[in-house]
Design an enzyme around this catalytic site. Sequence first.
Site, PDB file in Angstrom:
ATOM      1  N   HIS B 140      23.986  54.945  54.698  1.00 44.41           N
ATOM      2  CA  HIS B 140      23.527  55.814  55.057  1.00 44.41           C
ATOM      3  C   HIS B 140      24.022  56.630  55.660  1.00 44.41           C
ATOM      4  O   HIS B 140      25.220  56.227  55.956  1.00 44.41           O
ATOM      5  CB  HIS B 140      22.052  55.965  55.637  1.00 44.41           C
ATOM      6  N   ASP B 217      22.536  49.305  61.877  1.00 39.85           N
ATOM      7  CA  ASP B 217      21.369  50.066  61.343  1.00 39.85           C
ATOM      8  C   ASP B 217      20.190  49.574  60.450  1.00 39.85           C
ATOM      9  O   ASP B 217      20.403  49.022  59.869  1.00 39.85           O
ATOM     10  CB  ASP B 217      21.873  51.103  60.931  1.00 39.85           C
ATOM     11  N   GLN B 220      16.196  50.331  57.970  1.00 37.89           N
ATOM     12  CA  GLN B 220      15.192  49.292  56.904  1.00 37.89           C
ATOM     13  C   GLN B 220      14.892  48.124  57.042  1.00 37.89           C
ATOM     14  O   GLN B 220      13.986  47.028  57.118  1.00 37.89           O
ATOM     15  CB  GLN B 220      16.368  49.506  55.686  1.00 37.89           C
ATOM     16  N   LYS B 243       9.754  54.613  59.383  1.00 36.17           N
ATOM     17  CA  LYS B 243       9.911  54.157  58.353  1.00 36.17           C
ATOM     18  C   LYS B 243       8.942  52.654  58.874  1.00 36.17           C
ATOM     19  O   LYS B 243       8.795  51.621  58.186  1.00 36.17           O
ATOM     20  CB  LYS B 243      10.930  54.020  58.215  1.00 36.17           C
ATOM     21  N   CYS B 381      21.063  59.724  50.516  1.00 36.15           N
ATOM     22  CA  CYS B 381      21.497  59.895  51.712  1.00 36.15           C
ATOM     23  C   CYS B 381      22.642  58.905  51.465  1.00 36.15           C
ATOM     24  O   CYS B 381      22.694  58.330  52.474  1.00 36.15           O
ATOM     25  CB  CYS B 381      20.903  59.920  53.076  1.00 36.15           C
TER      26      CYS B 381
END
Lengths: 152, 423
Positions: B140, B217, B220, B243, B381
């Site tokens: 991202h 990261d 997600q 999220k 993104c």
Amino acid sequence: MSELRELYQEMILDHGREPRNFGRPEGANREAHGDNPLCGDQIDIYVRFEDGVVKDVGFEGRGCAISQASASMMTEILMGKTEGEFKALFDSFHDLVAGSDAAAGAVDEDALDKLMVLAGVRQFPMRVKCATLAWHTMNAALDEGGDHVTTE
Amino acid sequence: MTAATQADTAQRNWQGRNSLDVERVRADFPILAREVNGKPLTFLDSAASAQKPRQVIDTVRGVYETEYANIHRGVYFLSERATANFEAARGKVQRFLNAADVSEIVFTRGGTESINLVASSWGGRFVKEGDEIVLSIMEHHSNIVPWQLLAERTGAVIKVAPIADDGSFLLDEYEKLLSPRTKIVAVTHASNALGTITPVKEIIRLAHAQGAKVLLDGCQGAVHAPVDVQDLDVDFYVITGHKLYGPSGTGALYGKKDLLDAMPPYQGGGEMILRVSFDKTEYNVVPHKFEAGTPNIAGSIGLGAAIDYVSELGIDRIAAHEAEILAYAYERIAEIDNITLYGTAPEKASILSFQVEGVHPHDVGTVLDQEGVAVRAGHHCAQPVMDRFGITGTTRASFGAYNTHADVDRLVAALAKVRELFG
Ligand SMILES: Cc1ncc(COP(=O)(O)O)c(C=O)c1O
């Protein structure tokens, strides 16, 4: 589906599939690059601008049906127009798709009539930028030297 | 890989454990009862931001209605309550990630701020000219640009790990990028554009073998898979609240205690100090050193409620349910002509990224919206990975705990309308 049909009229789908004046015209002396950071769409506008008149104009880029059709129709309409005529049309076109009715200067009614097929965009506020990207980029190209514009 | 063979693969990979009572889950989300454009809302954009259950909404409202005050400051009852609730939420994040110590959890505004904090603070102190930073091509933008800024400031070099055509992370190629010059590896746990779940354990092991640190990261990833930062031995893990069915503008950074201790503050201000004078200012201990200013108090407490909520449903059960919906989506979308799927790795989260041949994703998105189907259209993104596939964007349907087979049916019916309109 009626609002959708209004948005995606046959004329728009046609221009979207087979854009007119795609490519860089011979002798182009003005150009600008436009970005729509929202969707990553890009456009390059090339103009042969002589004696204060758009002698030729073309574009390259990838985008949605609305942005491609808008660019394609714009290039057809601007052939032979002066910078002042372009600006007046741009104002009217912006009002047309953004749904505002600010009074614009004198415009070529025939040209505006042709652009009426894009009026469906006003029901889709998220898509106004798609319709105006080519016009903003043209505006930058005609401003001496050309530039880089974004819709943001 | 065609949609049909992908359906087989996804089916095989699904473990067949689906005890999530999706109708009960749906009843927890008030927004799912509304209509859009005269149609029932079919919300397929949880990967951009998930909807919020009543449990989270009520918690946030409850903070403001009964227990709100600034934290770590007042000596009065309400401030004490707010502080206790805020710190209790930190404890929930700690347990969610299985961090060894609660001080390893820094509250942030979200994924973006968590990554910027590490790039700026840890990177600013430890990354030098000629050092290397390894990212993957499917990051991202928020896990790319902070590192580019760092590289610009320090003269460090960014190396990009490639992916296979199906979106799988290529461990061999990644390994070749690693060397004693590698200072940090920053990769996603799950790709928001393709859904790929990366082989994080191997990524970390290989990086550590070269003496490099690893940031995952998990914006997600943490939504679709249980995370155990100690078992992973990861150095930094990033989560975002919005999220995870929590409030937007919330998130957290996990960092190993010794790393956080060695890092300079990120922002200066109140709360992050022990004592300020014009001669010398002493910084507070972690995590407070990194929490300058008044934080998102109610939001962070709401994030705690979101963690309680997903924990109660069970991340494993949510993941199994989502895998079932994804498998069904693969099966159904194969019925539509000329669909190209992007991201068909065997290990993936419930993200269906595709192009309808000859129709721009933006146009697809507009037609779907008219049918009440909310999807993301564009580059998500993640422009480098779009470039990797030679496209400017895709249409992306993502499935969360509350999505059903009927949602997939409505998506497919709406896609048939796209075909009808655009030929
Ligand atoms: C993989 C990934 N990383 C980072 C982010 C950014 O997180 P945030 O929106 O919380 O700043 C997102 C989503 O927006 C994401 O999908």
